[in-house]
Design a protein around this motif. Structure first.
Motif, PDB file in Angstrom:
ATOM      1  N   LEU A 615       0.849  -1.189   0.000  1.00 26.87           N
ATOM      2  CA  LEU A 615       0.000   0.000   0.000  1.00 26.87           C
ATOM      3  C   LEU A 615       0.884   1.239   0.000  1.00 26.87           C
ATOM      4  N   VAL A 616       0.644   2.158  -0.949  1.00 25.74           N
ATOM      5  CA  VAL A 616       1.320   3.453  -0.987  1.00 25.74           C
ATOM      6  C   VAL A 616       0.245   4.519  -0.829  1.00 25.74           C
ATOM      7  N   LEU A 617       0.312   5.278   0.253  1.00 25.01           N
ATOM      8  CA  LEU A 617      -0.729   6.247   0.579  1.00 25.01           C
ATOM      9  C   LEU A 617      -0.142   7.654   0.535  1.00 25.01           C
ATOM     10  N   ASP A 618      -0.633   8.455  -0.399  1.00 21.19           N
ATOM     11  CA  ASP A 618      -0.140   9.816  -0.611  1.00 21.19           C
ATOM     12  C   ASP A 618      -1.002  10.792   0.181  1.00 21.19           C
ATOM     13  N   GLU A 619      -0.433  11.375   1.231  1.00 20.44           N
ATOM     14  CA  GLU A 619      -1.124  12.337   2.099  1.00 20.44           C
ATOM     15  C   GLU A 619      -2.461  11.783   2.619  1.00 20.44           C
ATOM     16  N   PRO A 620      -2.466  10.657   3.316  1.00 22.09           N
ATOM     17  CA  PRO A 620      -3.735  10.068   3.762  1.00 22.09           C
ATOM     18  C   PRO A 620      -4.435  10.849   4.858  1.00 22.09           C
ATOM     19  N   LEU A 621      -3.754  11.819   5.497  1.00 24.33           N
ATOM     20  CA  LEU A 621      -4.364  12.569   6.595  1.00 24.33           C
ATOM     21  C   LEU A 621      -4.745  13.990   6.200  1.00 24.33           C
ATOM     22  N   ALA A 622      -4.496  14.368   4.954  1.00 24.36           N
ATOM     23  CA  ALA A 622      -4.750  15.748   4.529  1.00 24.36           C
ATOM     24  C   ALA A 622      -6.234  16.077   4.614  1.00 24.36           C
ATOM     25  N   GLY A 623      -6.535  17.227   5.211  1.00 16.93           N
ATOM     26  CA  GLY A 623      -7.908  17.719   5.257  1.00 16.93           C
ATOM     27  C   GLY A 623      -8.811  17.033   6.253  1.00 16.93           C
ATOM     28  N   LEU A 624      -8.272  16.206   7.134  1.00 19.09           N
ATOM     29  CA  LEU A 624      -9.105  15.485   8.095  1.00 19.09           C
ATOM     30  C   LEU A 624      -9.131  16.215   9.435  1.00 19.09           C
ATOM     31  N   ASP A 625     -10.288  16.192  10.094  1.00 19.64           N
ATOM     32  CA  ASP A 625     -10.367  16.750  11.429  1.00 19.64           C
ATOM     33  C   ASP A 625      -9.671  15.808  12.410  1.00 19.64           C
ATOM     34  N   PRO A 626      -9.416  16.248  13.635  1.00 20.61           N
ATOM     35  CA  PRO A 626      -8.659  15.418  14.577  1.00 20.61           C
ATOM     36  C   PRO A 626      -9.243  14.027  14.788  1.00 20.61           C
ATOM     37  N   GLN A 627     -10.551  13.926  14.918  1.00 23.92           N
ATOM     38  CA  GLN A 627     -11.154  12.618  15.153  1.00 23.92           C
ATOM     39  C   GLN A 627     -10.970  11.699  13.941  1.00 23.92           C
ATOM     40  N   ALA A 628     -11.219  12.236  12.735  1.00 24.43           N
ATOM     41  CA  ALA A 628     -11.059  11.424  11.531  1.00 24.43           C
ATOM     42  C   ALA A 628      -9.599  11.025  11.338  1.00 24.43           C
ATOM     43  N   ARG A 629      -8.667  11.950  11.668  1.00 22.17           N
ATOM     44  CA  ARG A 629      -7.253  11.623  11.555  1.00 22.17           C
ATOM     45  C   ARG A 629      -6.892  10.458  12.477  1.00 22.17           C
ATOM     46  N   GLU A 630      -7.413  10.510  13.691  1.00 26.66           N
ATOM     47  CA  GLU A 630      -7.134   9.448  14.648  1.00 26.66           C
ATOM     48  C   GLU A 630      -7.718   8.118  14.173  1.00 26.66           C
ATOM     49  N   GLU A 631      -8.906   8.175  13.567  1.00 37.50           N
ATOM     50  CA  GLU A 631      -9.535   6.951  13.072  1.00 37.50           C
ATOM     51  C   GLU A 631      -8.719   6.329  11.936  1.00 37.50           C
ATOM     52  N   VAL A 632      -8.248   7.170  10.993  1.00 36.46           N
ATOM     53  CA  VAL A 632      -7.466   6.649   9.872  1.00 36.46           C
ATOM     54  C   VAL A 632      -6.138   6.067  10.364  1.00 36.46           C
ATOM     55  N   ILE A 633      -5.486   6.761  11.295  1.00 37.10           N
ATOM     56  CA  ILE A 633      -4.233   6.250  11.846  1.00 37.10           C
ATOM     57  C   ILE A 633      -4.470   4.908  12.528  1.00 37.10           C
ATOM     58  N   GLY A 634      -5.586   4.792  13.275  1.00 34.83           N
ATOM     59  CA  GLY A 634      -5.902   3.530  13.923  1.00 34.83           C
ATOM     60  C   GLY A 634      -6.096   2.399  12.924  1.00 34.83           C
ATOM     61  N   VAL A 635      -6.765   2.711  11.812  1.00 33.84           N
ATOM     62  CA  VAL A 635      -6.972   1.697  10.767  1.00 33.84           C
ATOM     63  C   VAL A 635      -5.639   1.241  10.195  1.00 33.84           C
ATOM     64  N   LEU A 636      -4.753   2.200   9.885  1.00 34.14           N
ATOM     65  CA  LEU A 636      -3.452   1.856   9.302  1.00 34.14           C
ATOM     66  C   LEU A 636      -2.600   1.051  10.284  1.00 34.14           C
ATOM     67  N   ALA A 637      -2.653   1.437  11.554  1.00 33.70           N
ATOM     68  CA  ALA A 637      -1.903   0.683  12.561  1.00 33.70           C
ATOM     69  C   ALA A 637      -2.420  -0.748  12.658  1.00 33.70           C
ATOM     70  N   GLY A 638      -3.731  -0.914  12.560  1.00 36.38           N
ATOM     71  CA  GLY A 638      -4.310  -2.253  12.593  1.00 36.38           C
ATOM     72  C   GLY A 638      -3.880  -3.096  11.408  1.00 36.38           C
TER      73      GLY A 638
END
Length: 675
Positions: A615-638
């Protein structure tokens, strides 16, 4: 000026709008290209049946004035490129397309289209007759050629003792010459009928695919009308303002009361889907569906001294081929602009002659800000303008925006998810579920610094991706040659989590596309399991900077199944939604109804369903609010915990150590810290 509520969007009137002009240019070009190809390559005659489709599509989605302009533009350009004959052929095609599209726009299908064809075909064929009647020399030449052909056939037939055939050919030649208009009109009717029916069939297929795609510009649909009022967007007062988008029953804004004065810096914050972008449209001049907006004059969106709107996606606002051209695009003739000074002000000094397509995402955002300043606005609305800018550039851009009220007396409204940016404003407007709520500075957790990630890398691990001596040049050998990458070397082992950072223009997005195999490098090798990635497109899953651009289907389930392959069924859709922490019920939802964070997770779910090696993810956190950013990071960590190999290209270092075990940095196209 008091803005009243409107019940429904009105059909555009008056002169053509910018969006319509852009559509005319695009669809005219799509018509001219096949027409010219048919002229140059006779074997490609089948392409001629495609020429009515672009204008038909335009006619199905816009007003008659735009279609007329498209027809005139298309025929004129074709005449200049390919001459009178090709231009006449294109004229007949685009008129057919316009008729088909107009009938479709008015709800006509089947019988209506058939009746229209029966009426229009004789008229279109008659135009050919009229043209030949007027162009006497051309008619005489064409009839002489046809007479010679038929006479030659007659002589050949008599030479082989087929006198009856020869007599028949002579009689036919005399009849054609004497009744040329009839011989031209009747076959013309048949040809027009066939072309109309093919255009109608093709258009129906195209529109069926686009039925779920909203092509309207909400700024235009909602009706920003300046009328004869002088441009004066400030001071502004909203009282009890609410808004419902056309065609949607649910109200998205409620009871908004606020004021904007000249020369202040205001931040608008809130979670994804809270209504920030909708509020920016109301500030830009969109009429509310309820409540009052009071300002001394017209909002003057895009006009000199009016309102400037810089959007989240800067490439949507780029029109010029060069940076300097884009900066002054649309300004009245004679307007004096300090191009070099504005570019220097936003950190693009010396890039005036650079092609806009060569700019990175962050550089494009800076250009959009500079273009806004070129209009010397009273009100500048910046919607997430720092989302694609590196940390240093982000601080510089916020500093520029913060200085505008003092230096230029411009009121700046900044829409942001970052608390550090909001703190720079004079005051903060906090939105929640379409309402203004009390702002608490601790609404988001403090942003983490850029502490180094754990530099863990197993040199003896099993290599999944190996990059050696990678070099890439855009427009190689031309005067506009630009080096994107040079001497990039790295190795990614199975199960690695790699973060690649770098400033704007350092080559990060170029590297992402090469790693995914979508761009073939100028030199060097990028091997996935020993094979070049460009020979195995799809084995590397690429997540774009802008998630919405990657979602092509109407619903979440359709998107996941399309990317994952035909074997992916309902069970698999549910499984990948579980993996990205989305409820299974969201499968039936339209992608346009998703928040930014949900869109990114749907893209991730689609990529997971395709079972990529990397998986190559280009700026996966751009434009996300804090909660959404945390959710995406959690998904990637999983995903990492389950053994996935992930490369993240990002400006956001916050909490990414949960996903990545090492970090490399791109500096001017050179990868520092690579193998």
């Amino acid at each position: 000026m008091v803005s009243k509520a409107i019940d429904a969007p009105t059909v555009p009137t008056g002169k053509l709008r910018a969006r319509e002009i852009a559509a005319i240019a695009i669809f005219s070009g799509l018509t001219v290209v096949p027409a010219v190809i048919v002229t140059v390559v006779p074997l490609a005659a089948a392409l001629g049946f495609m020429t009515p489709v672009p204008v038909a599509l335009l006619a199905a989605r816009t007003r008659l004035r735009a279609v007329t302009a498209a027809i005139v533009t298309t025929v004129s350009v074709t005449f200049v490129i390919a001459g009178l004959g090709a231009a006449f052929g294109v004229l007949a095609s685009v008129v057919m397309g316009g008729l088909v599209g107009e009938v479709h726009r008015r709800g006509g299908r089947g019988v209506a289209m058939f009746v229209m064809s029966l009426i229009a075909a004789p008229i279109l064929a008659g135009l050919s007759v009229v043209l030949m009647w007027v162009l006497v020399p051309l008619r005489k030449l064409a009839l002489e050629i046809l007479d010679n052909v038929l006479t030659g056939i007659a002589k050949t037939a008599r030479a082989v003792k087929l006198d009856a055939v020869g007599d028949a050919m002579d009689a036919l030649a005399r009849n054609v010459v004497e009744n040329w208009w009839l011989w031209m009109w009747i076959p013309g009717i048949v040809g027009s009928l066939i072309a109309l029916w093919i255009a109608a069939w093709l258009l129906s297929k195209v529109l069926d695919r686009l039925d779920e795609v909203p092509l309207e510009d909400t700024l235009e649909v909602a009706g920003i009308v300046d009328g004869d009022l002088p441009v004066a967007p400030l001071p502004l007062r909203m009282a009890g303002v609410g808004y419902t988008y056309p065609g949607i029953d649910r109200q998205v804004m409620f009871g908004i009361d606020l004021t904007l004065s000249s020369g202040e810096f205001v931040a608008i914050v809130g979670a994804n889907g809270s209504g920030k972008s909708t509020l920016s449209k109301l500030l830009s001049g969109v009429e509310p569906t309820i409540g009052i907006v009071d300002r001394p004059g017209a909002p003057g969106l895009g006009k000199q001294g009016g309102t400037a709107l810089v959007l989240q996606r800067p490439e949507a606002q780029m029109l010029g081929a060069r940076v300097a051209d884009d900066l002054v695009w649309g300004l009245p003739v004679g307007t004096e602009v300090d191009v070099d000074g504005l570019l220097e002000e936003v950190g693009l000094a010396g890039l005036g002659d650079r092609e806009t397509t060569d700019l990175s995402g962050g550089q494009q955002q800076r250009l959009a800000v500079a273009a806004a300043l070129a209009r010397d606005p009273q009100l500048l609305i910046a919607d997430e303008v720092t989302s694609m800018v590196d940390p240093v550039g982000r601080a510089e851009l916020i500093s520029i925006l913060a200085e505008l009220p003092r230096r230029r007396a411009i009121t700046v409204v900044l829409i942001t998810h970052r608390d550090s940016e909001a703190r720079a404003a004079d005051r903060v407007i906090h939105l929640e579920a379409g309402r203004v709520v009390e702002h608490h500075p601790e609404w988001m957790r403090p942003e983490a610094g850029s502490a180094p990630l754990r530099q863990l890398h197993d040199e003896d691990g099993r290599a999944l991706l190996v990059v050696r001596d990678l070099h890439h040049v855009y427009l190689e050998g031309s005067p506009w040659e630009v080096t994107g990458l040079k001497s990039v070397n790295m190795q990614v082992n199975e199960g690695d989590g790699l973060l690649i950072v770098g400033g704007n223009g350092s080559g990060k997005s170029t590297l992402a596309w090469i790693l995914a195999g979508l761009t073939k490098p100028t030199s060097g090798s990028v091997l996935l399991k020993g094979e070049p990635t460009y020979d195995h497109v799809g084995d590397v899953g690429l997540g774009f900077q802008h998630a919405r651009l990657q979602l092509q289907k109407a619903t979440v389930a359709d998107e996941i199944m399309a990317v994952g392959g035909i074997e992916v069924g309902t069970t698999e859709v549910g499984r990948v939604l579980d993996l990205v922490a989305l409820p299974r019920e969201i499968a039936a939802r339209r992608v346009d109804a998703l928040s930014g964070g949900q869109m990114r997770r749907v893209v991730l779910a689609s990529l997971i369903a395709s079972d990529p090696d990397l998986l190559v993810l280009d700026e996966p956190l751009a434009g996300l609010d804090p909660q959404a950013r945390e959710e995406v990071i959690g998904v990637l960590a999983g995903l990492r915990e389950q053994g996935a190999t992930i490369i993240i290209i990002s400006h956001d270092l916050e909490a990414l150590d949960r996903v990545c075990n090492r970090r490399l940095e791109l500096v001017d196209g050179v990868l520092e810290g690579g193998l």
